[in-house]
Design a protein around this motif. Structure first.
Motif, mmCIF file in Angstrom:
data_model
loop_
_atom_site.group_PDB
_atom_site.id
_atom_site.type_symbol
_atom_site.label_atom_id
_atom_site.label_comp_id
_atom_site.label_asym_id
_atom_site.label_seq_id
_atom_site.Cartn_x
_atom_site.Cartn_y
_atom_site.Cartn_z
ATOM 1 N N LEU A 36 0.824 -1.207 0.000
ATOM 2 C CA LEU A 36 0.000 0.000 0.000
ATOM 3 C C LEU A 36 0.859 1.257 0.000
ATOM 4 C CD1 LEU A 36 -2.853 -1.030 2.456
ATOM 5 C CD2 LEU A 36 -2.931 -0.911 -0.033
ATOM 6 N N GLN A 37 1.975 1.219 0.728
ATOM 7 C CA GLN A 37 2.871 2.380 0.740
ATOM 8 C C GLN A 37 3.467 2.599 -0.644
ATOM 9 O OE1 GLN A 37 3.386 4.538 3.326
ATOM 10 N NE2 GLN A 37 4.421 5.740 1.758
ATOM 11 N N LEU A 55 2.101 1.755 -3.515
ATOM 12 C CA LEU A 55 1.044 2.298 -4.376
ATOM 13 C C LEU A 55 0.788 3.769 -4.082
ATOM 14 C CD1 LEU A 55 -1.506 -0.656 -4.350
ATOM 15 C CD2 LEU A 55 -0.145 0.135 -6.281
ATOM 16 N N ALA A 56 0.800 4.119 -2.801
ATOM 17 C CA ALA A 56 0.577 5.521 -2.436
ATOM 18 C C ALA A 56 1.714 6.393 -2.968
ATOM 19 C CB ALA A 56 0.466 5.661 -0.921
ATOM 20 N N ASP A 57 2.946 5.914 -2.858
ATOM 21 C CA ASP A 57 4.080 6.679 -3.376
ATOM 22 C C ASP A 57 3.995 6.837 -4.894
ATOM 23 O OD1 ASP A 57 5.050 6.868 -0.827
ATOM 24 O OD2 ASP A 57 6.509 5.240 -1.045
ATOM 25 N N HIS A 77 1.183 6.536 -6.967
ATOM 26 C CA HIS A 77 -0.016 7.123 -7.567
ATOM 27 C C HIS A 77 -0.507 8.398 -6.894
ATOM 28 C CE1 HIS A 77 -0.461 3.756 -10.254
ATOM 29 N NE2 HIS A 77 -0.352 2.924 -9.246
ATOM 30 N N LEU A 78 -0.136 8.626 -5.656
ATOM 31 C CA LEU A 78 -0.567 9.833 -4.964
ATOM 32 C C LEU A 78 0.592 10.815 -4.916
ATOM 33 C CD1 LEU A 78 -2.502 8.252 -1.968
ATOM 34 C CD2 LEU A 78 -3.449 9.123 -4.097
ATOM 35 N N LEU A 107 1.785 12.970 -2.919
ATOM 36 C CA LEU A 107 1.868 13.502 -1.560
ATOM 37 C C LEU A 107 3.294 13.949 -1.272
ATOM 38 C CD1 LEU A 107 -0.209 10.813 0.343
ATOM 39 C CD2 LEU A 107 -0.978 13.012 -0.497
#
Length: 127
Positions: free
Chosen positions: A64-65, A67-69, A71-72, A74
């Motif tokens: 999940l981390q 994917l967040a890195d 696609h998001l 942030l």
């Protein structure tokens, strides 16, 4: 007279044999049905185990981390993103007289009603 009794006994034996054969076939069919249900239950348990393993893999924090890195977009929080203390509203008095107006309600009344916050839809879209 003996022939009639013999024929009746033979007829009863044939009937009994047919009845026992029918009972045996019914019990065989039910046994097969039970075995089929056991096999289906085992397949369902295996499918549930596979789905749980897949869920554990999909729910892994490292995945999940990543994917967040990927696609998001942030960014890390910097100290400049916080507002300064001088911009905060004054603290309401700690002791409030029951006859005085509510200080928090007066702050809320000052808020511009045209500003939309959170996940609430615009007033035009809500109608």
């Amino acid at each position: 007279m003996m022939r009639i009794i013999h024929l009746a006994v033979i007829g009863m034996l044939v009937f009994a044999a047919a009845y026992v054969y029918r009972i045996k076939m019914d019990s065989t069919a039910r046994t097969e049905k039970v075995l089929q249900l056991h096999a289906e239950a085992r397949k369902e348990r295996e499918a549930i185990a596979r789905l749980r393993a897949e869920w554990a893999q999909l729910d892994a924090p490292g995945r999940l981390q990543g994917l967040a890195d990927r696609h998001l977009k942030l960014k890390p929080i910097s100290a400049r993103q916080f507002d300064q203390l001088k911009n905060l509203p004054e603290r309401p008095p700690t002791i409030v007289n029951p006859n005085d107006p509510d200080p928090i309600a007066s702050m809320i009344d000052k808020i511009d009603p045209d500003i939309i916050t959170g996940s609430l839809p615009a007033p035009e879209a809500a109608q």
